[in-house]
Design a protein around this motif. Sequence first.
Motif, PDB file in Angstrom:
ATOM      1  N   VAL A 202      14.274  71.028  70.300  1.00  0.00           N
ATOM      2  CA  VAL A 202      14.068  69.584  70.402  1.00  0.00           C
ATOM      3  C   VAL A 202      12.878  69.287  71.304  1.00  0.00           C
ATOM      4  O   VAL A 202      12.031  68.440  70.984  1.00  0.00           O
ATOM      5  N   VAL A 203      12.793  69.976  72.429  1.00  0.00           N
ATOM      6  CA  VAL A 203      11.656  69.774  73.339  1.00  0.00           C
ATOM      7  C   VAL A 203      10.345  70.079  72.636  1.00  0.00           C
ATOM      8  O   VAL A 203       9.366  69.331  72.777  1.00  0.00           O
ATOM      9  N   ALA A 204      10.305  71.147  71.863  1.00  0.00           N
ATOM     10  CA  ALA A 204       9.081  71.501  71.142  1.00  0.00           C
ATOM     11  C   ALA A 204       8.686  70.401  70.160  1.00  0.00           C
ATOM     12  O   ALA A 204       7.502  70.060  70.029  1.00  0.00           O
ATOM     13  N   ARG A 205       9.670  69.813  69.488  1.00  0.00           N
ATOM     14  CA  ARG A 205       9.378  68.728  68.541  1.00  0.00           C
ATOM     15  C   ARG A 205       8.870  67.493  69.289  1.00  0.00           C
ATOM     16  O   ARG A 205       7.921  66.843  68.842  1.00  0.00           O
ATOM     17  N   VAL A 206       9.485  67.170  70.417  1.00  0.00           N
ATOM     18  CA  VAL A 206       9.069  66.000  71.178  1.00  0.00           C
ATOM     19  C   VAL A 206       7.654  66.195  71.725  1.00  0.00           C
ATOM     20  O   VAL A 206       6.868  65.248  71.786  1.00  0.00           O
ATOM     21  N   ARG A 207       7.315  67.412  72.118  1.00  0.00           N
ATOM     22  CA  ARG A 207       5.952  67.667  72.588  1.00  0.00           C
ATOM     23  C   ARG A 207       4.917  67.295  71.529  1.00  0.00           C
ATOM     24  O   ARG A 207       3.880  66.699  71.833  1.00  0.00           O
ATOM     25  N   ARG A 208       5.222  67.630  70.299  1.00  0.00           N
ATOM     26  CA  ARG A 208       4.283  67.298  69.215  1.00  0.00           C
ATOM     27  C   ARG A 208       4.230  65.789  68.980  1.00  0.00           C
ATOM     28  O   ARG A 208       3.149  65.216  68.796  1.00  0.00           O
ATOM     29  N   ILE A 209       5.392  65.154  69.003  1.00  0.00           N
ATOM     30  CA  ILE A 209       5.445  63.713  68.747  1.00  0.00           C
ATOM     31  C   ILE A 209       4.765  62.926  69.869  1.00  0.00           C
ATOM     32  O   ILE A 209       4.015  61.977  69.611  1.00  0.00           O
ATOM     33  N   ALA A 210       5.026  63.341  71.129  1.00  0.00           N
ATOM     34  CA  ALA A 210       4.500  62.600  72.277  1.00  0.00           C
ATOM     35  C   ALA A 210       3.073  62.996  72.630  1.00  0.00           C
ATOM     36  O   ALA A 210       2.419  62.294  73.406  1.00  0.00           O
ATOM     37  N   GLY A 211       2.614  64.108  72.115  1.00  0.00           N
ATOM     38  CA  GLY A 211       1.246  64.536  72.389  1.00  0.00           C
ATOM     39  C   GLY A 211       1.029  65.025  73.800  1.00  0.00           C
ATOM     40  O   GLY A 211      -0.043  64.843  74.384  1.00  0.00           O
ATOM     41  N   THR A 212       2.063  65.648  74.395  1.00  0.00           N
ATOM     42  CA  THR A 212       1.933  66.194  75.747  1.00  0.00           C
ATOM     43  C   THR A 212       2.790  67.440  75.871  1.00  0.00           C
ATOM     44  O   THR A 212       3.838  67.555  75.236  1.00  0.00           O
ATOM     45  N   ARG A 213       2.328  68.382  76.700  1.00  0.00           N
ATOM     46  CA  ARG A 213       3.109  69.585  76.947  1.00  0.00           C
ATOM     47  C   ARG A 213       4.169  69.359  78.017  1.00  0.00           C
ATOM     48  O   ARG A 213       5.111  70.144  78.136  1.00  0.00           O
ATOM     49  N   LYS A 214       4.020  68.298  78.821  1.00  0.00           N
ATOM     50  CA  LYS A 214       4.908  68.086  79.955  1.00  0.00           C
ATOM     51  C   LYS A 214       6.169  67.372  79.491  1.00  0.00           C
ATOM     52  O   LYS A 214       6.320  66.154  79.611  1.00  0.00           O
TER      53      LYS A 214
ATOM     54  N   ILE B 279      18.946  64.156  76.792  1.00  0.00           N
ATOM     55  CA  ILE B 279      17.947  63.364  77.501  1.00  0.00           C
ATOM     56  C   ILE B 279      16.706  64.205  77.706  1.00  0.00           C
ATOM     57  O   ILE B 279      16.770  65.310  78.268  1.00  0.00           O
ATOM     58  N   VAL B 280      15.575  63.679  77.257  1.00  0.00           N
ATOM     59  CA  VAL B 280      14.296  64.385  77.344  1.00  0.00           C
ATOM     60  C   VAL B 280      13.376  63.600  78.272  1.00  0.00           C
ATOM     61  O   VAL B 280      13.225  62.382  78.129  1.00  0.00           O
ATOM     62  N   GLY B 281      12.773  64.283  79.232  1.00  0.00           N
ATOM     63  CA  GLY B 281      11.818  63.664  80.144  1.00  0.00           C
ATOM     64  C   GLY B 281      10.402  63.965  79.723  1.00  0.00           C
ATOM     65  O   GLY B 281      10.098  65.080  79.281  1.00  0.00           O
ATOM     66  N   VAL B 282       9.533  62.975  79.848  1.00  0.00           N
ATOM     67  CA  VAL B 282       8.137  63.114  79.448  1.00  0.00           C
ATOM     68  C   VAL B 282       7.231  62.825  80.646  1.00  0.00           C
ATOM     69  O   VAL B 282       7.448  61.849  81.377  1.00  0.00           O
TER      70      VAL B 282
ATOM     71  N   GLU C 137      13.789  62.160  63.528  1.00  0.00           N
ATOM     72  CA  GLU C 137      13.054  61.519  62.431  1.00  0.00           C
ATOM     73  C   GLU C 137      12.673  60.091  62.811  1.00  0.00           C
ATOM     74  O   GLU C 137      11.548  59.647  62.583  1.00  0.00           O
ATOM     75  N   ALA C 138      13.615  59.365  63.413  1.00  0.00           N
ATOM     76  CA  ALA C 138      13.321  57.998  63.832  1.00  0.00           C
ATOM     77  C   ALA C 138      12.299  57.984  64.966  1.00  0.00           C
ATOM     78  O   ALA C 138      11.433  57.108  65.018  1.00  0.00           O
TER      79      ALA C 138
ATOM     80  N   ALA D 107       5.841  53.878  67.465  1.00  0.00           N
ATOM     81  CA  ALA D 107       4.460  53.803  67.959  1.00  0.00           C
ATOM     82  C   ALA D 107       4.372  54.355  69.376  1.00  0.00           C
ATOM     83  O   ALA D 107       3.404  55.033  69.734  1.00  0.00           O
ATOM     84  N   GLU D 108       5.381  54.067  70.189  1.00  0.00           N
ATOM     85  CA  GLU D 108       5.487  54.618  71.543  1.00  0.00           C
ATOM     86  C   GLU D 108       6.808  55.366  71.634  1.00  0.00           C
ATOM     87  O   GLU D 108       7.876  54.751  71.603  1.00  0.00           O
ATOM     88  N   PRO D 109       6.759  56.699  71.721  1.00  0.00           N
ATOM     89  CA  PRO D 109       8.002  57.470  71.674  1.00  0.00           C
ATOM     90  C   PRO D 109       8.911  57.293  72.887  1.00  0.00           C
ATOM     91  O   PRO D 109      10.123  57.438  72.769  1.00  0.00           O
TER      92      PRO D 109
END
Length: 290
Positions: A20-32, A48-51, A214-215, A220-222
Amino acid sequence: MATSGLIVIDKPSGMTSHDVVARVRRIAGTRKVGHAGTLDPMATGVLIVGVNRATKLLGYITGHDKVYDATVRLGVATSTDDAEGETVTAVDANGVTDEQVRAAFAAQQGNRDQVPSSVSAIKVDGKRAYALARDGHEVALRARPVRIERVEIHQIRRDGEYVDVDVTVECSAGTYIRAIARDVGAELGVGGHLTALRRTSIGEVSLDDALTLEALAEQAEPVGVVLAEAVRRTLGSREITDEQARELSYGRRIEPETDGPEVVGAIAPDGEVIALVSASGKPVVVFAPA
């Protein structure tokens, strides 16, 4: 780059929390990106995922109480305490009465030392216990103190030789629902394992806040919970002056505020989160400027 804050994911079955973290990194455009409170692959629900700067909150969020919906099957014990493991024993559970089932689950409540399931996210020699167990390795984990606030039975269903029990469990961080299934089955003498697990909340954050991956990809802003709101919702906050904000930004202690949580977010007059500060006024985490 995405805003600093929290994203609440409704994790699907079959994915690890790292997936899940790997997918969120791609969606959010950040490694952190990081997560609070690992869910094993078969489990679903609140992750809960922190960005960006909000990753500094995750260690505190992980310690919050959690609520799960689960189904326990009595009559079969498995090598992993869940439906993905090999059957170890199979016993006709129809001799177990509903009253005995209720009593066995009720006995799980309170403070206790619990041996985690071998299919847990605990690391053994640098590897996750669940990965070792599913590869056929024997995993022995030490008992840990946990607190199980409540076990609410919703339904007891009989299916041939098996008894399926739908429950809600409210518990402290570090509690393993698989271990409850295993221990209830052992107490009743018929074996037991988990067939479904869904986390419905961590602290004040629930499935009502969650998005599927998917949602999330369509947003526009994850980041759904910006940093200041995330601090207020998960830790509580302390409103500080500009002078106190300067002191904290340099890692200096400010006046104590003992009437409140042990650690809160210190928020400046402009709404910026400056630090996480202890009740004694000592900064335990200082945030870099946005």
